[in-house]
Design an enzyme around this catalytic site. Sequence first.
Site, short mmCIF file in Angstrom:
data_model
loop_
_atom_site.label_atom_id
_atom_site.label_comp_id
_atom_site.label_asym_id
_atom_site.label_seq_id
_atom_site.Cartn_x
_atom_site.Cartn_y
_atom_site.Cartn_z
N PHE A 98 17.80 -3.25 -3.43
CA PHE A 98 18.81 -2.94 -3.22
C PHE A 98 19.87 -4.24 -2.21
O PHE A 98 21.11 -3.66 -2.08
CB PHE A 98 18.83 -1.80 -1.95
N HIS A 130 5.54 -12.26 -1.47
CA HIS A 130 5.75 -11.45 -0.83
C HIS A 130 5.19 -11.24 0.62
O HIS A 130 3.60 -11.93 0.27
CB HIS A 130 5.31 -9.83 -1.44
N LYS A 134 2.11 -6.27 1.46
CA LYS A 134 2.68 -5.51 0.08
C LYS A 134 1.16 -4.87 -0.44
O LYS A 134 0.72 -5.36 -0.67
CB LYS A 134 3.12 -6.60 -0.29
N1 LIG Z 1 14.15 -1.49 -3.21
C1 LIG Z 1 14.52 -2.36 -2.05
O1 LIG Z 1 15.41 -2.84 -1.67
C2 LIG Z 1 12.69 -2.54 -1.19
C3 LIG Z 1 13.20 -3.52 -0.32
C4 LIG Z 1 11.67 -3.95 0.67
C5 LIG Z 1 10.59 -2.49 0.22
N2 LIG Z 1 10.91 -1.89 -0.76
C6 LIG Z 1 10.11 -1.40 -0.79
O2 LIG Z 1 9.49 0.13 -0.34
C7 LIG Z 1 8.33 0.41 -0.20
C8 LIG Z 1 7.98 0.48 1.40
O3 LIG Z 1 7.89 -0.72 1.92
P1 LIG Z 1 7.64 -1.05 2.95
O4 LIG Z 1 7.40 -2.49 3.08
O5 LIG Z 1 8.04 0.00 4.24
O6 LIG Z 1 5.61 -0.65 3.36
P2 LIG Z 1 5.65 -0.23 4.98
O7 LIG Z 1 4.14 0.34 4.18
O8 LIG Z 1 6.17 -0.14 6.12
O9 LIG Z 1 6.24 1.13 4.63
C9 LIG Z 1 5.88 2.86 4.14
C10 LIG Z 1 5.24 3.86 4.64
O10 LIG Z 1 5.61 5.22 3.62
C11 LIG Z 1 4.77 6.16 4.91
N3 LIG Z 1 3.75 6.83 4.36
C12 LIG Z 1 2.90 6.89 3.55
N4 LIG Z 1 2.63 8.28 2.54
C13 LIG Z 1 3.79 8.89 2.46
C14 LIG Z 1 4.25 10.04 2.51
N5 LIG Z 1 3.81 10.58 1.39
N6 LIG Z 1 5.71 10.72 2.35
C15 LIG Z 1 6.49 9.25 3.34
N7 LIG Z 1 5.63 7.98 3.83
C16 LIG Z 1 5.04 8.35 3.57
C17 LIG Z 1 3.68 5.08 5.06
O11 LIG Z 1 2.45 6.24 6.03
C18 LIG Z 1 4.23 3.89 5.65
O12 LIG Z 1 5.01 4.37 7.16
C19 LIG Z 1 6.95 -0.23 -0.97
O13 LIG Z 1 7.11 -0.13 -2.57
C20 LIG Z 1 8.41 -1.58 -1.19
O14 LIG Z 1 8.14 -1.90 -2.24
C21 LIG Z 1 11.79 -1.85 -1.68
O1 LIG Z 2 8.62 -6.09 1.37
C1 LIG Z 2 8.70 -5.30 0.02
O2 LIG Z 2 7.28 -5.00 -0.22
C2 LIG Z 2 9.34 -5.60 -0.99
N1 LIG Z 2 9.15 -4.74 -1.67
C3 LIG Z 2 10.66 -5.32 -3.46
C4 LIG Z 2 9.90 -5.72 -4.55
O3 LIG Z 2 8.38 -4.92 -4.66
O4 LIG Z 2 10.38 -6.05 -5.51
C5 LIG Z 2 11.69 -5.65 -2.50
C6 LIG Z 2 11.62 -6.69 -1.85
C7 LIG Z 2 10.29 -6.19 -0.68
#
Ligand SMILES: NC(=O)c1ccc[n+]([C@@H]2O[C@H](COP(=O)([O-])OP(=O)(O)OC[C@H]3O[C@@H](n4cnc5c(N)ncnc54)[C@H](O)[C@@H]3O)[C@@H](O)[C@H]2O)c1
Ligand SMILES: O=C(O)C1=N[C@H](C(=O)O)CCC1
Length: 233
Positions: A98, A130, A134
Amino acid sequence: MKIALLGYGRMGKEIEKIAISRGHEIVIRKAADTEIDITQADVAIDFSIPTSAFENITNCFRNGVPVVSGTTGWLDNYSKALDICEENKGAFIYASNFSVGVNIFFELNKQLAKMMSNIDNYDIAMEEIHHTKKLDAPSGTAITLAEGIIENTSKENWDLDEASSENNIPIVAKRIPEVPGTHSVWYNSEVDSIEIKHTAHSRKGFALGAVVAAEWLLGKTGVFTMKDVLNIS
Ligand SMILES: NC(=O)c1ccc[n+]([C@@H]2O[C@H](COP(=O)([O-])OP(=O)(O)OC[C@H]3O[C@@H](n4cnc5c(N)ncnc54)[C@H](O)[C@@H]3O)[C@@H](O)[C@H]2O)c1
Ligand SMILES: O=C(O)C1=N[C@H](C(=O)O)CCC1
């Protein structure tokens, strides 16, 4: 807006800070597979885990709550989610990343791939780095980058770690403590190399982008992308 956080980990907590600073209220903080009343929220933001995102997202569609999802590693169910969104006249934005910077980087990547498409003797390689917590590999961002290259070159697919054929793009996924996200694309020849790289310094860019996307989505119906939100041509 009243926001439901579906996922209250690293990203959920970062999003909470930014959302509150922008005058929004967090009405749900879902951190596990628990029952919630999603209708309390004006919009939901899902940053959960690969095995829960589809259920979280489609529950929002069925209850008329617009949803922004950044969770990666669940895209095998993406088209099914779009069908359910359409059936329920839902509102949805998914983005593997995002941050504004990465969405500019996505377009830069496609332009470079287009320019390189008719130039021989260059091998393509990718790397993503990362944090060690992850769950998925390669990153969703790396997959989006690879898809942008495939769209604009003769490459057919991607492989994690090493290319099984010259028609595939090898993606190396490295895990180093505390790294928020670094993505590199190389074009290597015998005589030179071309590299483009994006380095996130924190999770703030991801979180701000997700909140801005949620603000943008409110009141809309349909499936959109961050290109729509950022108005990138
Ligand atoms: N699109 C982006 O810009 C972006 C950026 C960073 C991370 N991400 C993605 O976001 C996701 C989360 O990343 P994070 O670093 O916060 O991970 P994280 O493990 O810190 O957080 C994930 C959370 O989901 C919770 N969870 C487990 N089961 C669940 C359920 N059924 N419903 C709701 N929550 C539940 C866990 O307890 C945990 O608190 C990953 O898939 C990551 O790749 C995307
Ligand atoms: O921290 C993570 O997990 C991230 N996930 C996203 C990905 O899978 O591309 C975005 C970057 C950080």
